[in-house]
Design a protein around this motif. Structure first.
Motif, PDB file in Angstrom:
ATOM      1  N   GLU A  84       0.716  -1.322   0.123  1.00 14.83           N
ATOM      2  CA  GLU A  84      -0.064   0.211   0.137  1.00 14.83           C
ATOM      3  C   GLU A  84       0.792   1.332   0.057  1.00 14.83           C
ATOM      4  OE1 GLU A  84      -2.755  -0.590   3.178  1.00 14.83           O
ATOM      5  OE2 GLU A  84      -3.772  -2.014   2.086  1.00 14.83           O
ATOM      6  N   VAL A  85       2.030   1.208   0.812  1.00 13.53           N
ATOM      7  CA  VAL A  85       2.816   2.414   0.803  1.00 13.53           C
ATOM      8  C   VAL A  85       3.396   2.679  -0.479  1.00 13.53           C
ATOM      9  CG1 VAL A  85       4.909   3.336   1.667  1.00 13.53           C
ATOM     10  CG2 VAL A  85       3.338   2.399   3.144  1.00 13.53           C
ATOM     11  N   VAL A  86       4.214   1.732  -1.249  1.00 14.01           N
ATOM     12  CA  VAL A  86       4.563   1.904  -2.610  1.00 14.01           C
ATOM     13  C   VAL A  86       3.624   2.012  -3.600  1.00 14.01           C
ATOM     14  CG1 VAL A  86       6.636   0.262  -1.757  1.00 14.01           C
ATOM     15  CG2 VAL A  86       4.752  -0.595  -3.226  1.00 14.01           C
ATOM     16  N   TYR A  87       2.297   1.735  -3.527  1.00  9.55           N
ATOM     17  CA  TYR A  87       1.705   1.998  -4.507  1.00  9.55           C
ATOM     18  C   TYR A  87       1.024   3.540  -4.533  1.00  9.55           C
ATOM     19  CZ  TYR A  87      -3.767   1.803  -3.895  1.00  9.55           C
ATOM     20  OH  TYR A  87      -5.005   1.977  -3.934  1.00  9.55           O
ATOM     21  N   ILE A  88       0.841   3.972  -3.324  1.00  4.72           N
ATOM     22  CA  ILE A  88       0.600   5.456  -3.243  1.00  4.72           C
ATOM     23  C   ILE A  88       1.720   6.245  -3.666  1.00  4.72           C
ATOM     24  CG2 ILE A  88      -0.266   7.081  -1.757  1.00  4.72           C
ATOM     25  CD1 ILE A  88      -2.447   5.276  -2.705  1.00  4.72           C
ATOM     26  N   TYR A  89       2.901   5.661  -3.250  1.00  8.14           N
ATOM     27  CA  TYR A  89       4.205   6.455  -3.540  1.00  8.14           C
ATOM     28  C   TYR A  89       4.230   6.586  -5.155  1.00  8.14           C
ATOM     29  CZ  TYR A  89       8.914   7.261  -5.067  1.00  8.14           C
ATOM     30  OH  TYR A  89       9.938   7.640  -5.553  1.00  8.14           O
ATOM     31  N   LEU A  90       3.801   5.500  -5.889  1.00  7.59           N
ATOM     32  CA  LEU A  90       3.928   5.666  -7.154  1.00  7.59           C
ATOM     33  C   LEU A  90       2.699   6.578  -7.660  1.00  7.59           C
ATOM     34  CD1 LEU A  90       3.983   1.858  -8.626  1.00  7.59           C
ATOM     35  CD2 LEU A  90       5.271   4.078  -9.309  1.00  7.59           C
ATOM     36  N   PHE A  91       1.544   6.982  -7.050  1.00 11.68           N
ATOM     37  CA  PHE A  91       0.592   7.686  -7.644  1.00 11.68           C
ATOM     38  C   PHE A  91       1.097   9.038  -7.192  1.00 11.68           C
ATOM     39  CE2 PHE A  91      -3.766   5.485  -7.927  1.00 11.68           C
ATOM     40  CZ  PHE A  91      -3.126   4.257  -8.632  1.00 11.68           C
ATOM     41  N   ALA A  92       1.904   9.172  -6.143  1.00 18.67           N
ATOM     42  CA  ALA A  92       2.408  10.649  -5.807  1.00 18.67           C
ATOM     43  C   ALA A  92       3.539  10.974  -6.831  1.00 18.67           C
ATOM     44  CB  ALA A  92       2.864  10.525  -4.323  1.00 18.67           C
ATOM     45  N   TYR A  93       4.216   9.942  -7.409  1.00 16.63           N
ATOM     46  CA  TYR A  93       5.380   9.948  -8.291  1.00 16.63           C
ATOM     47  C   TYR A  93       4.763  10.581  -9.557  1.00 16.63           C
ATOM     48  CZ  TYR A  93       9.788   8.962 -10.506  1.00 16.63           C
ATOM     49  OH  TYR A  93      10.884   9.135 -11.325  1.00 16.63           O
ATOM     50  N   ASN A  99       4.193  17.337 -12.486  1.00  9.73           N
ATOM     51  CA  ASN A  99       4.270  18.830 -11.928  1.00  9.73           C
ATOM     52  C   ASN A  99       5.429  19.608 -12.525  1.00  9.73           C
ATOM     53  OD1 ASN A  99       3.586  21.422 -10.722  1.00  9.73           O
ATOM     54  ND2 ASN A  99       4.426  20.492  -8.783  1.00  9.73           N
ATOM     55  N   ILE A 100       5.312  19.874 -14.036  1.00 10.91           N
ATOM     56  CA  ILE A 100       6.572  20.182 -14.698  1.00 10.91           C
ATOM     57  C   ILE A 100       6.829  21.823 -14.304  1.00 10.91           C
ATOM     58  CG2 ILE A 100       6.384  18.625 -16.660  1.00 10.91           C
ATOM     59  CD1 ILE A 100       4.890  20.802 -18.160  1.00 10.91           C
ATOM     60  N   ASN A 101       5.994  22.574 -13.960  1.00 16.24           N
ATOM     61  CA  ASN A 101       6.109  23.977 -13.646  1.00 16.24           C
ATOM     62  C   ASN A 101       6.476  23.982 -11.951  1.00 16.24           C
ATOM     63  OD1 ASN A 101       5.400  24.958 -16.081  1.00 16.24           O
ATOM     64  ND2 ASN A 101       3.303  24.553 -15.619  1.00 16.24           N
ATOM     65  N   GLN A 102       6.703  22.935 -11.313  1.00 14.47           N
ATOM     66  CA  GLN A 102       6.936  22.738 -10.023  1.00 14.47           C
ATOM     67  C   GLN A 102       6.157  23.754  -8.970  1.00 14.47           C
ATOM     68  OE1 GLN A 102      11.158  22.743  -9.384  1.00 14.47           O
ATOM     69  NE2 GLN A 102      11.785  21.834 -11.326  1.00 14.47           N
ATOM     70  N   VAL A 103       4.984  23.534  -9.058  1.00 15.66           N
ATOM     71  CA  VAL A 103       3.956  24.305  -8.467  1.00 15.66           C
ATOM     72  C   VAL A 103       4.101  23.647  -6.786  1.00 15.66           C
ATOM     73  CG1 VAL A 103       1.731  25.067  -7.967  1.00 15.66           C
ATOM     74  CG2 VAL A 103       2.506  24.809 -10.284  1.00 15.66           C
ATOM     75  N   GLY A 104       4.308  24.565  -5.946  1.00 14.90           N
ATOM     76  CA  GLY A 104       4.747  24.166  -4.730  1.00 14.90           C
ATOM     77  C   GLY A 104       3.428  23.145  -3.898  1.00 14.90           C
ATOM     78  N   TRP A 105       2.158  23.709  -3.792  1.00 16.67           N
ATOM     79  CA  TRP A 105       1.200  23.147  -3.302  1.00 16.67           C
ATOM     80  C   TRP A 105       0.847  21.742  -4.005  1.00 16.67           C
ATOM     81  CZ3 TRP A 105      -3.401  21.532  -5.471  1.00 16.67           C
ATOM     82  CH2 TRP A 105      -3.783  22.430  -6.799  1.00 16.67           C
ATOM     83  N   VAL A 106       1.145  21.606  -5.154  1.00 14.21           N
ATOM     84  CA  VAL A 106       0.866  20.218  -5.880  1.00 14.21           C
ATOM     85  C   VAL A 106       1.935  19.366  -5.304  1.00 14.21           C
ATOM     86  CG1 VAL A 106       0.928  19.120  -8.046  1.00 14.21           C
ATOM     87  CG2 VAL A 106      -0.082  21.419  -7.924  1.00 14.21           C
ATOM     88  N   ASP A 107       3.055  19.749  -5.224  1.00 12.22           N
ATOM     89  CA  ASP A 107       4.180  18.655  -4.638  1.00 12.22           C
ATOM     90  C   ASP A 107       3.871  18.417  -3.308  1.00 12.22           C
ATOM     91  OD1 ASP A 107       5.710  18.381  -6.868  1.00 12.22           O
ATOM     92  OD2 ASP A 107       7.139  19.895  -6.218  1.00 12.22           O
ATOM     93  N   GLY A 108       3.311  19.423  -2.522  1.00 11.72           N
ATOM     94  CA  GLY A 108       2.862  19.332  -1.150  1.00 11.72           C
ATOM     95  C   GLY A 108       1.754  18.188  -1.167  1.00 11.72           C
ATOM     96  N   PHE A 109       0.773  18.287  -1.945  1.00 19.97           N
ATOM     97  CA  PHE A 109      -0.219  17.270  -1.968  1.00 19.97           C
ATOM     98  C   PHE A 109       0.119  16.127  -2.161  1.00 19.97           C
ATOM     99  CE2 PHE A 109      -4.839  19.668  -2.568  1.00 19.97           C
ATOM    100  CZ  PHE A 109      -4.597  20.378  -1.576  1.00 19.97           C
ATOM    101  N   LEU A 149      -6.943  14.089  -2.709  1.00 22.51           N
ATOM    102  CA  LEU A 149      -5.827  15.257  -3.083  1.00 22.51           C
ATOM    103  C   LEU A 149      -5.202  14.761  -4.249  1.00 22.51           C
ATOM    104  CD1 LEU A 149      -4.137  14.537   0.518  1.00 22.51           C
ATOM    105  CD2 LEU A 149      -4.666  16.660  -0.142  1.00 22.51           C
ATOM    106  N   ASN A 150      -5.037  13.475  -4.737  1.00 19.82           N
ATOM    107  CA  ASN A 150      -4.846  13.103  -5.874  1.00 19.82           C
ATOM    108  C   ASN A 150      -5.584  13.867  -7.248  1.00 19.82           C
ATOM    109  OD1 ASN A 150      -3.096  11.413  -7.673  1.00 19.82           O
ATOM    110  ND2 ASN A 150      -4.788  10.029  -7.990  1.00 19.82           N
ATOM    111  N   ALA A 151      -6.813  13.900  -6.762  1.00 19.23           N
ATOM    112  CA  ALA A 151      -7.772  14.389  -7.895  1.00 19.23           C
ATOM    113  C   ALA A 151      -7.591  16.047  -7.739  1.00 19.23           C
ATOM    114  CB  ALA A 151      -9.507  13.909  -7.507  1.00 19.23           C
TER     115      ALA A 151
END
Length: 265
Positions: A84-93, A99-109, A149-151
């Motif tokens: 479960e941890v690795v699959y959510i890590y993948l979705f976060a990845y 996030n090519i523009n490196q928007v801070g709150w997107v990385d934060g989510f 958060l992902n959505a």
């Protein structure tokens, strides 16, 4: 739904074939260009999902199909924690990478998603070892938050970032999944809350069990049954099939196909 799930539970084993096939495909990627941050989490997920299809278990009541230690709640939960941890890590990845523009709150989510899945692991372990079913509710509430958060991050990226069509497809899938999952999870949460309240009423006079007893019960107590009620009815069957056998494995396979040979940003 018929009250006996024998055929459906045995059919679930077909999901092991799907997962082993997806696992094999990860080894077909060129080794010199593979992204380990994508491929290794996927391999862990496929292997554990195949195992869970072969030895299904429901933590509430230590319900199993096969009366074997391989089906025990303790063994299943240890494996599922990593999965479960690795699959959510993948979705976060996916979010971090797109996030090519490196928007801070997107990385934060995306980071919050990983933190939240770790919190949910703590909740489910506490529910199992201390026999406090309300923590299953808190665990699943955490999953609802993860995909919300992902959505939200996906909506923003899809509407603002210029991405190749295959990468944009990953964001589209996030949004389609959220449309179905978030309302469905509300139903799931409602059933878990009812179960927790019922269990609380039955054990109101009892103190939560100690951790040593909890570990022993998780390893040795098993309830072999094919009763639909014991397996959570149609909600339980849909959840197991989607999570272990079909939807999530195929989705992660697509992530590997699109990002598995990339090197991140």
């Amino acid at each position: 739904m018929k009250n006996d799930l024998t055929r459906l539970l045995w059919a679930l084993k077909g999901g092991a074939i799907i997962n082993f096939g997806l696992l094999a495909l990860t080894y077909s990627l060129a080794s010199d260009s593979v992204d380990p941050a994508v491929v290794w989490p996927a391999r862990i997920f496929f292997a554990v999902s195949a195992y869970r299809c072969l030895f299904p278990n429901r933590y509430v009541g230590n319900v199993v199909l096969h009366d074997s230690i391989l089906s025990s709640t303790l063994v299943t939960r240890i494996l599922a924690t990593f999965s479960e941890v690795v699959y959510i890590y993948l979705f976060a990845y996916v979010i971090w990478t797109l996030n090519i523009n490196q928007v801070g709150w997107v990385d934060g989510f995306a980071t919050w998603m990983v933190v939240q899945v770790v919190i949910s692991q703590g909740c489910v372990w506490w529910a199992i070892l201390r026999s406090e079913p309300r923590y299953f509710y808190y665990e699943e509430l955490g999953w609802w938050l993860i995909f919300a958060l992902n959505a939200l991050a996906s909506v923003y990226l899809y509407s603002t970032a210029e991405l190749p069509s295959n990468q944009a497809l990953l964001l589209q899938l996030n949004l389609v999944f959220a449309t179905g999952y978030l309302p469905w999870q509300v139903i799931h949460l409602w059933t878990l809350w009812k179960e927790a309240r019922s269990a609380a009423g039955e054990t109101q006079a009892q103190a939560p069990r100690d951790l040593k007893s909890g570990f022993r019960a998780a390893l040795f107590e098993r309830q072999p049954t094919t009763s639909a009620d014991a397996w959570g009815g149609w909600v339980g069957i849909v959840w197991m099939t989607s999570y272990w056998a079909l939807l999530i494995p195929l989705w992660i396979g697509l992530i590997v196909d699109i990002l598995g040979e990339a090197r991140g940003r």
